[in-house]
Design a protein around this motif. Structure first.
Motif, PDB file in Angstrom:
ATOM      1  N   PRO A 106      -5.938  -6.814   7.740  1.00 56.74           N
ATOM      2  CA  PRO A 106      -5.371  -7.972   8.829  1.00 56.74           C
ATOM      3  C   PRO A 106      -6.907  -8.836   9.408  1.00 56.74           C
ATOM      4  CG  PRO A 106      -5.625  -5.842   9.666  1.00 56.74           C
ATOM      5  CD  PRO A 106      -5.743  -5.397   7.837  1.00 56.74           C
ATOM      6  N   GLY A 107      -8.236  -8.669   8.967  1.00 51.83           N
ATOM      7  CA  GLY A 107      -9.543  -9.231   9.987  1.00 51.83           C
ATOM      8  C   GLY A 107      -9.325 -10.520   8.750  1.00 51.83           C
ATOM      9  N   MET A 108      -8.982 -10.170   7.698  1.00 48.73           N
ATOM     10  CA  MET A 108      -9.216 -11.592   6.435  1.00 48.73           C
ATOM     11  C   MET A 108      -7.649 -12.093   6.329  1.00 48.73           C
ATOM     12  SD  MET A 108     -11.863 -11.877   4.862  1.00 48.73           S
ATOM     13  CE  MET A 108     -13.561 -10.398   5.275  1.00 48.73           C
ATOM     14  N   PHE A 109      -6.241 -11.519   6.676  1.00 43.06           N
ATOM     15  CA  PHE A 109      -5.497 -12.284   7.212  1.00 43.06           C
ATOM     16  C   PHE A 109      -5.121 -13.038   8.260  1.00 43.06           C
ATOM     17  CE2 PHE A 109      -1.861 -12.428   9.610  1.00 43.06           C
ATOM     18  CZ  PHE A 109      -0.807 -13.165   9.385  1.00 43.06           C
TER      19      PHE A 109
ATOM     20  N   LEU B  72      -1.548   4.288   5.235  1.00 42.66           N
ATOM     21  CA  LEU B  72      -2.262   2.882   5.200  1.00 42.66           C
ATOM     22  C   LEU B  72      -2.392   2.682   3.718  1.00 42.66           C
ATOM     23  CD1 LEU B  72      -5.027   5.191   7.889  1.00 42.66           C
ATOM     24  CD2 LEU B  72      -3.288   3.039   8.363  1.00 42.66           C
ATOM     25  N   ALA B  73      -2.268   2.803   3.322  1.00 44.62           N
ATOM     26  CA  ALA B  73      -2.924   2.732   1.641  1.00 44.62           C
ATOM     27  C   ALA B  73      -1.905   1.758   1.098  1.00 44.62           C
ATOM     28  CB  ALA B  73      -2.911   3.385   0.346  1.00 44.62           C
ATOM     29  N   ALA B  74      -0.812   2.078   1.288  1.00 41.72           N
ATOM     30  CA  ALA B  74       0.352   1.391   0.821  1.00 41.72           C
ATOM     31  C   ALA B  74      -0.028   0.367   1.768  1.00 41.72           C
ATOM     32  CB  ALA B  74       1.369   2.121   1.260  1.00 41.72           C
ATOM     33  N   GLY B  75       0.020   0.343   3.410  1.00 43.15           N
ATOM     34  CA  GLY B  75       0.445  -0.794   3.994  1.00 43.15           C
ATOM     35  C   GLY B  75      -0.729  -1.670   3.470  1.00 43.15           C
ATOM     36  N   CYS B  76      -1.801  -1.707   3.267  1.00 40.22           N
ATOM     37  CA  CYS B  76      -3.285  -2.480   2.916  1.00 40.22           C
ATOM     38  C   CYS B  76      -3.128  -2.967   1.547  1.00 40.22           C
ATOM     39  CB  CYS B  76      -4.622  -1.876   3.216  1.00 40.22           C
ATOM     40  SG  CYS B  76      -4.242  -1.208   4.009  1.00 40.22           S
ATOM     41  N   SER B  77      -2.182  -2.286   0.480  1.00 43.94           N
ATOM     42  CA  SER B  77      -2.703  -3.390  -0.776  1.00 43.94           C
ATOM     43  C   SER B  77      -0.994  -4.728  -0.443  1.00 43.94           C
ATOM     44  CB  SER B  77      -1.134  -2.478  -1.768  1.00 43.94           C
ATOM     45  OG  SER B  77      -0.298  -1.671  -0.910  1.00 43.94           O
ATOM     46  N   THR B  78      -0.534  -4.965   0.513  1.00 45.13           N
ATOM     47  CA  THR B  78      -0.250  -5.700   0.815  1.00 45.13           C
ATOM     48  C   THR B  78      -0.331  -6.677   1.026  1.00 45.13           C
ATOM     49  OG1 THR B  78       1.163  -5.376   3.096  1.00 45.13           O
ATOM     50  CG2 THR B  78       2.824  -4.283   1.371  1.00 45.13           C
ATOM     51  N   TYR B  79      -1.326  -6.298   1.615  1.00 43.65           N
ATOM     52  CA  TYR B  79      -2.231  -8.226   1.979  1.00 43.65           C
ATOM     53  C   TYR B  79      -2.486  -9.140   0.838  1.00 43.65           C
ATOM     54  CZ  TYR B  79      -2.415  -6.507   6.682  1.00 43.65           C
ATOM     55  OH  TYR B  79      -1.868  -5.758   8.356  1.00 43.65           O
ATOM     56  N   VAL B  80      -3.219  -7.955  -0.163  1.00 43.23           N
ATOM     57  CA  VAL B  80      -3.649  -8.626  -1.079  1.00 43.23           C
ATOM     58  C   VAL B  80      -2.618  -9.505  -1.617  1.00 43.23           C
ATOM     59  CG1 VAL B  80      -4.128  -8.340  -3.913  1.00 43.23           C
ATOM     60  CG2 VAL B  80      -4.867  -6.669  -1.747  1.00 43.23           C
ATOM     61  N   LEU B  81      -1.341  -9.012  -1.849  1.00 39.41           N
ATOM     62  CA  LEU B  81       0.006  -9.838  -2.614  1.00 39.41           C
ATOM     63  C   LEU B  81       0.204 -10.853  -1.406  1.00 39.41           C
ATOM     64  CD1 LEU B  81       2.146  -9.914  -4.615  1.00 39.41           C
ATOM     65  CD2 LEU B  81       3.377  -8.752  -2.671  1.00 39.41           C
ATOM     66  N   TYR B  82       0.076 -10.791   0.001  1.00 39.59           N
ATOM     67  CA  TYR B  82      -0.102 -12.143   0.480  1.00 39.59           C
ATOM     68  C   TYR B  82      -1.298 -13.229   0.038  1.00 39.59           C
ATOM     69  CZ  TYR B  82       0.876 -15.059   4.812  1.00 39.59           C
ATOM     70  OH  TYR B  82       0.854 -15.870   5.754  1.00 39.59           O
ATOM     71  N   ALA B  83      -2.569 -12.368   0.136  1.00 39.16           N
ATOM     72  CA  ALA B  83      -2.933 -13.856  -0.171  1.00 39.16           C
ATOM     73  C   ALA B  83      -2.902 -14.339  -1.642  1.00 39.16           C
ATOM     74  CB  ALA B  83      -4.290 -13.499  -0.285  1.00 39.16           C
TER      75      ALA B  83
ATOM     76  N   LEU C  32       3.510  -0.867   8.319  1.00 34.46           N
ATOM     77  CA  LEU C  32       2.515   1.005   8.731  1.00 34.46           C
ATOM     78  C   LEU C  32       1.462   0.683   8.989  1.00 34.46           C
ATOM     79  CD1 LEU C  32       4.210   1.224   4.544  1.00 34.46           C
ATOM     80  CD2 LEU C  32       4.933   2.327   7.001  1.00 34.46           C
ATOM     81  N   LEU C  33       0.206  -0.245   8.220  1.00 32.15           N
ATOM     82  CA  LEU C  33      -0.701   0.064   8.411  1.00 32.15           C
ATOM     83  C   LEU C  33      -1.362  -0.285  10.513  1.00 32.15           C
ATOM     84  CD1 LEU C  33      -3.668  -0.830   8.526  1.00 32.15           C
ATOM     85  CD2 LEU C  33      -3.230  -3.322   7.390  1.00 32.15           C
ATOM     86  N   TRP C  34      -0.500  -1.503  11.300  1.00 33.19           N
ATOM     87  CA  TRP C  34      -0.775  -1.482  12.448  1.00 33.19           C
ATOM     88  C   TRP C  34      -0.562   0.350  12.994  1.00 33.19           C
ATOM     89  CZ3 TRP C  34      -4.434  -3.325  14.551  1.00 33.19           C
ATOM     90  CH2 TRP C  34      -4.312  -4.848  13.968  1.00 33.19           C
ATOM     91  N   ALA C  35       0.072   0.709  12.968  1.00 32.87           N
ATOM     92  CA  ALA C  35       1.209   2.323  13.148  1.00 32.87           C
ATOM     93  C   ALA C  35       0.526   3.682  12.568  1.00 32.87           C
ATOM     94  CB  ALA C  35       2.919   2.650  13.028  1.00 32.87           C
TER      95      ALA C  35
END
Length: 468
Positions: A39-42, A90-101, A129-132
């Motif tokens: 989320p920092g890079m987002f 957390l891993a499932a949540g983080c992986s979606t950020y890569v797709l968005y970028a 998921l990540l933020w919860a």
């Protein structure tokens, strides 16, 4: 790695090392770096205005899809975290950020927003998921009297991601014209950091294995089940504590579309927007540290610290939004001024720059204050994961509305007034919550129960199993 045998007894013995892998300090630091990368890079990507594109329509629609699904999975995220545990969640949540970028890398070449909108919707699921999970860790792992300090530690590491992320487009697009979108290398750089954060999330320990310095652990619950979580999530909508938090939650991401698109995006040229983000997220680090100190150390009474913290944020917020009003009276959608450049605009640059910096400061102070209040309502990660999930869900619903408000070109002055009003309404409700629900004398049942154990009998097992 892990605990075997008499785990509950073993975790009751004191261990004063701050640098144990299973200490709250290390685990909160790790989740800080996970959020630094994702989320920092987002945030750095969004902070450029329009996701780094000339036309903000694709980014606005993608963010609407993002925050719509985020609103649902933010609320469900606490329950999912309690069932799956931190690593999978957390891993499932983080992986979606890569797709968005990656979707904006695609948009750079084909100018079709469908992929970006779909990726935004998927990211909303992952972000929930990540933020919860992050919220449960940040609010439940620290000692009760140091939650403000740990929140500020997390917030500083997390927002360093925005600082570094702001430098990426600044350097890579330094010589590009205002008529250009950011280059491919910018998006690829974001994707590399996000992928690293996904891998790092696998290092987070379950709450039952995290031991405070006094020998107590954060929760005795190893896992939950779907039926339990469904019932508990439904109860949140009838919980008066959560209802008092709703205005603050709705407001806390509502102002991003206005600040990113209509202050940073509208007033500054491409390279200056990247530089501004460095200072915006840097200001967040200062704001979180300052309010964290107030909330932990200003008074002996925890309730008084809460009142004082809310008062400070209310005063600072009123001053900053007042400055925003003075700035906003000078332009509208139809009368945008010439783009400012940090090198060429001279004194004209200073006022809007300080305002944007101040918006970052206020964001951190406001959200850190709300997280501290939520963390003061309970200590167990199972409960707090649901509370934080509810907060993030309502927050995301507000953000989804805000991005569509911007897409439909609602007058900028109206947007500012809405933002200012929402934050102002939340302060008296938070005061009531602190007055009624936050207790001055913390009673840690685990610490009391620890006296009933024969420490000598479990010392050898603790020594063997607590080093992870």
């Amino acid at each position: 790695m892990g605990f075997d045998g008499n785990e509950e007894s073993a975790t009751k013995l004191p261990n004063k090392s701050l640098f144990r892998y299973n200490s709250p300090l290390i685990q909160v630091t790790l989740i800080g770096f996970v959020c630094f990368c994702c989320p920092g890079m987002f945030n750095a990507l969004s902070g450029m205005g329009g996701g780094g594109q000339i036309d903000a329509t694709a980014a606005n629609n993608a963010n609407t899809a993002l925050y719509t699904t985020f609103a649902v999975f933010g609320i469900l995220g606490g329950g999912i975290y309690n069932i799956l545990g931190p690593r999978l969640t957390l891993a499932a949540g983080c992986s979606t950020y890569v797709l968005y970028a990656g979707s904006f890398l695609y948009y750079n070449h084909f100018q079709k927003q469908t992929f970006a909108i779909i990726a935004g919707g998927i990211l909303g699921v992952g972000a929930g998921l990540l933020w919860a999970g992050e919220g449960a860790i940040m609010t439940s792992y620290p000692p009760p009297d140091r939650k403000g300090t740990y929140i500020s530690l997390f917030w500083s590491i997390f927002n360093m991601g925005g600082v570094i992320g702001g430098l990426i487009p600044f350097f890579l697009n330094y010589h590009r014209t205002e008529a250009a979108s950011v280059n491919d290398a910018t998006y690829i750089g974001f994707m590399c950091f996000m992928a690293a954060g996904t891998l790092l999330s696998l290092a987070i320990l379950p709450a039952s294995k995290v031991i405070r310095d006094d020998g107590t652990n954060c929760t005795n619950i190893k896992y939950s089940k779907v039926s339990t979580e469904v019932v508990e999530i439904i109860k949140l909508f009838l919980n008066w504590k959560m209802l008092l938090i709703v205005p603050a939650a709705w407001a806390s991401n509502f102002f991003y579309s206005y600040q990113f698109n209509n202050v940073n995006g509208a007033l500054f040229n491409l390279r200056t927007r990247g530089l501004n983000n460095v200072f915006y997220w840097g200001a967040q680090m200062l704001g979180s540290v300052g309010i964290g100190w107030v909330l932990d150390f200003s008074f002996e009474s925890r309730r008084k610290r809460g009142f004082f913290g809310i008062a400070i944020v209310a005063v600072v917020g009123s001053v900053i939004w007042g400055g925003g009003l003075a700035n906003q009276l000078g332009y509208s959608h139809d009368t945008l001024p010439a783009k400012l450049d940090f090198k060429d605009s001279g004194s004209e640059f200073a006022g809007p720059f300080v305002l944007y910096f101040s918006y970052g400061l206020l964001d951190a102070m406001f959200q850190s204050m709300v997280y501290w209040i939520i963390g003061s309502l309970a200590d167990d990660s199972e409960i707090l994961s649901r509370y934080v999930g509810f907060y993030k869900g309502v927050q995301s619903a507000g953000a989804a509305v805000a991005w569509q408000i911007d897409t439909h070109k609602v007058p900028l002055l109206t947007q500012l007034i809405i933002n200012w009003s929402l934050t102002t309404i939340s302060y008296p409700l938070l005061i009531v919550l602190v007055m009624v629900a936050v207790k001055d004398n913390h009673k840690n049942e685990d610490r009391i129960a620890a006296a009933d154990f024969d420490k000598n009998a479990v010392a050898a097992e603790y020594t063997t199993n607590s080093v992870l």
